[in-house]
Design a protein around this motif. Structure first.
Motif, mmCIF file in Angstrom:
data_model
loop_
_atom_site.group_PDB
_atom_site.id
_atom_site.type_symbol
_atom_site.label_atom_id
_atom_site.label_comp_id
_atom_site.label_asym_id
_atom_site.label_seq_id
_atom_site.Cartn_x
_atom_site.Cartn_y
_atom_site.Cartn_z
ATOM 1 N N GLN A 48 55.436 129.376 81.905
ATOM 2 C CA GLN A 48 54.131 129.890 82.314
ATOM 3 C C GLN A 48 54.094 130.114 83.828
ATOM 4 O O GLN A 48 53.592 131.142 84.299
ATOM 5 N N GLY A 100 55.999 133.121 84.740
ATOM 6 C CA GLY A 100 55.226 134.312 84.388
ATOM 7 C C GLY A 100 54.163 134.633 85.425
ATOM 8 O O GLY A 100 53.945 135.804 85.767
ATOM 9 N N ILE A 101 53.500 133.608 85.931
ATOM 10 C CA ILE A 101 52.493 133.812 86.982
ATOM 11 C C ILE A 101 53.150 134.444 88.210
ATOM 12 O O ILE A 101 52.640 135.421 88.767
ATOM 13 N N MET A 105 55.999 136.065 88.383
ATOM 14 C CA MET A 105 56.531 137.387 88.059
ATOM 15 C C MET A 105 55.427 138.436 88.135
ATOM 16 O O MET A 105 55.637 139.525 88.681
ATOM 17 N N GLU A 106 54.274 138.118 87.610
ATOM 18 C CA GLU A 106 53.156 139.061 87.632
ATOM 19 C C GLU A 106 52.604 139.218 89.047
ATOM 20 O O GLU A 106 52.364 140.327 89.511
ATOM 21 N N ARG A 107 52.406 138.108 89.708
ATOM 22 C CA ARG A 107 51.785 138.130 91.034
ATOM 23 C C ARG A 107 52.637 138.865 92.058
ATOM 24 O O ARG A 107 52.130 139.634 92.871
ATOM 25 N N LYS A 155 55.602 140.639 91.282
ATOM 26 C CA LYS A 155 56.421 141.710 90.682
ATOM 27 C C LYS A 155 57.912 141.426 90.874
ATOM 28 O O LYS A 155 58.669 142.259 91.374
#
Length: 79
Positions: free
Chosen positions: A30, A33-34, A36-38, A40
């Protein structure tokens, strides 16, 4: 009888450790993922960010991931 109890206890401990390991794996996933999204970034880079924060703050990787997932920040960083 005592040997059977010892085996059962050892099995129960092993199962508990597996559950904890799975929960830790999910928590780290998790957190990755945070990141990776934040930012990029790819999964390996996200893991490196977590590992670096863990090393820099002398906290377990699991604790760094938990802080990120609950507060949205890495240890030692502001909001």
């Amino acid at each position: 009888m005592a040997s059977h109890a010892a085996v059962a206890f050892a099995d129960a401990q092993r199962i508990q450790h597996l559950h904890e390991a799975l929960a830790t794996r999910n928590l780290i996933g998790q957190a990755k993922g945070i990141l990776m999204e934040r930012f990029k970034i790819a999964a390996p880079q996200a893991f490196l960010v977590l590992a670096t924060a863990s090393s820099r703050t002398n906290l377990k990787l699991r604790d760094v991931a938990e802080q990120l997932t609950t507060t949205g920040t890495l240890p030692g960083k502001g909001p």
